[in-house]
Design an enzyme around this catalytic site. Structure first.
Site, short mmCIF file in Angstrom:
data_model
loop_
_atom_site.label_atom_id
_atom_site.label_comp_id
_atom_site.label_asym_id
_atom_site.label_seq_id
_atom_site.Cartn_x
_atom_site.Cartn_y
_atom_site.Cartn_z
N ARG A 1 -18.66 84.24 12.15
CA ARG A 1 -17.56 85.08 11.65
C ARG A 1 -16.77 84.38 10.55
NH1 ARG A 1 -13.60 87.25 16.11
NH2 ARG A 1 -14.15 85.47 17.42
N HIS B 1 -18.10 89.79 25.37
CA HIS B 1 -17.52 88.68 24.63
C HIS B 1 -16.76 89.25 23.43
CE1 HIS B 1 -17.03 84.62 23.35
NE2 HIS B 1 -17.90 84.66 22.35
N ARG C 1 -11.64 78.65 27.79
CA ARG C 1 -10.43 78.91 26.99
C ARG C 1 -9.28 79.32 27.91
NH1 ARG C 1 -13.96 81.65 22.12
NH2 ARG C 1 -14.24 79.68 21.00
N1 APR Z 1 -34.19 81.80 12.42
C1 APR Z 1 -33.62 80.62 12.67
N2 APR Z 1 -32.43 80.24 12.21
C2 APR Z 1 -31.77 81.11 11.43
C3 APR Z 1 -32.29 82.39 11.13
C4 APR Z 1 -33.57 82.72 11.66
N3 APR Z 1 -34.13 83.91 11.44
N4 APR Z 1 -31.40 83.01 10.35
C5 APR Z 1 -30.35 82.19 10.16
N5 APR Z 1 -30.58 81.03 10.81
C6 APR Z 1 -29.75 79.81 10.85
C7 APR Z 1 -28.97 79.58 9.57
O1 APR Z 1 -29.81 79.11 8.52
C8 APR Z 1 -27.95 78.55 10.02
O2 APR Z 1 -28.37 77.21 9.79
O3 APR Z 1 -28.75 79.86 11.84
C9 APR Z 1 -27.83 78.80 11.53
C10 APR Z 1 -26.42 79.20 11.98
O4 APR Z 1 -25.60 78.11 11.80
P1 APR Z 1 -24.07 78.23 11.30
O5 APR Z 1 -24.02 79.10 10.08
O6 APR Z 1 -23.51 76.86 11.22
O7 APR Z 1 -23.38 79.06 12.48
P2 APR Z 1 -22.86 78.54 13.90
O8 APR Z 1 -21.42 78.18 13.79
O9 APR Z 1 -23.80 77.55 14.45
O10 APR Z 1 -22.91 79.92 14.74
C11 APR Z 1 -24.11 80.60 14.95
O11 APR Z 1 -23.30 81.59 16.99
O12 APR Z 1 -21.15 81.78 17.89
C12 APR Z 1 -22.16 82.40 17.17
O13 APR Z 1 -20.88 83.88 15.77
C13 APR Z 1 -21.69 82.74 15.79
O14 APR Z 1 -23.53 84.22 15.35
C14 APR Z 1 -23.00 82.92 15.08
C15 APR Z 1 -23.90 81.88 15.75
#
Ligand code: APR
Length: 312
Positions: free
Chosen positions: A86, A179, A155
């Site tokens: 988000r 959630h 939390r």
């Molecule tokens: N397959 C594998 N990994 C993917 C794919 C995919 N098809 N698409 C995106 N990703 C990877 C992105 O490249 C990125 O490295 O998922 C990773 C997500 O990491 P962040 O952007 O750092 O996000 P993060 O804070 O880890 O949260 C991930 O969890 O809590 C939830 O809302 C949040 O949906 C989000 C998820």
């Protein structure tokens, strides 16, 4: 000689990295930090950093980065954070259009490469992503769970400990439902080591704490510009460990309902027992009328996002 367990972390971003760190320090098994091919080098770099960290902290597991699903083959556990987090002002439900194609891609690959894994989904909007994962992968619903309740309960516990002026270790919280902003912190099942929390905190303060818990993720997004990662990772590791060590822990998790609490054909946060069989049991609690009503509102909002997802 017993073989080490294998844990694949799908998404090597903020939560993925912290998951790898915790899994390594607890020596839960060998770890694959997976990301899309364009981020494979990033995943490899993070894995290398964590492997070198093991030489300092002294853990014996292998940690590798990859952009190839074949490297995840034979995983015992998959933890999925693939997706877009988000940004300030966005709700979890706003992410559905962006994250739905991602979870579908992950589900197809999981089915092909890791059919025997226990799967923990973290990607948001959580209750819909875990529903979609199970639907597309066709995994046994007992082997699929969404991580939300442990985090939401943490939390809630954190705010309650502060208000009651007691150690957070003694707070026994329980938060059910989706959630989202309609999640259901259960006061009737929340105690300070067995003593009703209402004995410690006045009602107006409890109401304010419930409100803050419901917006707990958003509070952090507003401060950091992205979503939380330490507590979400810890919450998921607790669930993975419960499965890998057959601990039979009673935790709140988004589970597949087949009539429990009056709901079916959806994943919703409920108390579950997690052990070597996956989600071994869904525990049905006697809710007060007010709690039933709150759960109804929460389930309706999850259902409305599922309806949106089913049309996309
Ligand atoms: N397959 C594998 N990994 C993917 C794919 C995919 N098809 N698409 C995106 N990703 C990877 C992105 O490249 C990125 O490295 O998922 C990773 C997500 O990491 P962040 O952007 O750092 O996000 P993060 O804070 O880890 O949260 C991930 O969890 O809590 C939830 O809302 C949040 O949906 C989000 C998820």
């Amino acid at each position: 000689m017993a073989k080490r367990k294998k844990i694949s972390l799908i998404g090597a971003g903020n939560i993925g990295g912290e998951l790898a760190n915790l899994a390594a320090q607890r020596e839960l098994g060998d770890i694959v930090l997976f990301d899309i091919p364009s981020k494979a080098d990033f995943a490899k770099g993070k894995a290398l950093d964590l492997a070198q960290n093991g030489a300092i902290l002294g853990y014996d597991v292998s940690i590798t980065g990859s952009g190839d699903w074949k490297d995840c083959a034979g995983s015992d556990v998959l933890i999925i954070t693939a997706g877009i987090p988000r940004k300030p002002g966005e709700s979890r439900d706003d992410l559905v259009g962006k994250n739905l194609p991602i979870i579908r891609d992950v589900a197809k690959n999981a089915k092909e490469h890791c059919p025997d894994a226990f799967v923990i989904v973290i990607s948001n909007p959580l209750d819909v992503m875990v529903y979609e994962f199970q639907k597309v992968s066709g995994f046994d619903p007992k082997k699929v769970v969404g991580m939300a309740g442990v985090l939401d309960s943490a939390r809630f516990a954190c705010f309650l400990a502060e208000a009651a002026n007691v150690s957070v270790k003694d707070v026994r919280p329980m938060v059910l439902g989706g959630h989202g902003d309609d999640m259901v912190p259960l006061l009737s099942f929340t105690t300070i080591n067995g003593v009703p929390v209402t004995n410690f905190v006045p009602q107006d303060k409890l109401d304010a704490i419930i409100k803050r818990t419901r917006g707990g993720g958003g509070e952090i997004v507003k401060l950091m510009g992205t979503s939380a990662y330490y507590a979400p990772a810890s919450a998921s590791i607790v669930m993975a460990e419960a499965y890998l060590k057959d601990q039979k822990r009673l935790l709140a998790g988004a589970a597949h309902l087949t009539g429990q609490y009056g709901y079916k054909d959806m994943f919703l946060g409920v108390p579950v027992v997690i052990g070597g069989g996956g989600v071994e049991k869904i525990v049905e609690l006697p809710l007060t009328d007010a709690e039933k009503k709150m759960l109804e509102t929460s389930a309706a909002s999850v259902k409305s996002v599922i309806d949106v997802a089913n049309k996309l």
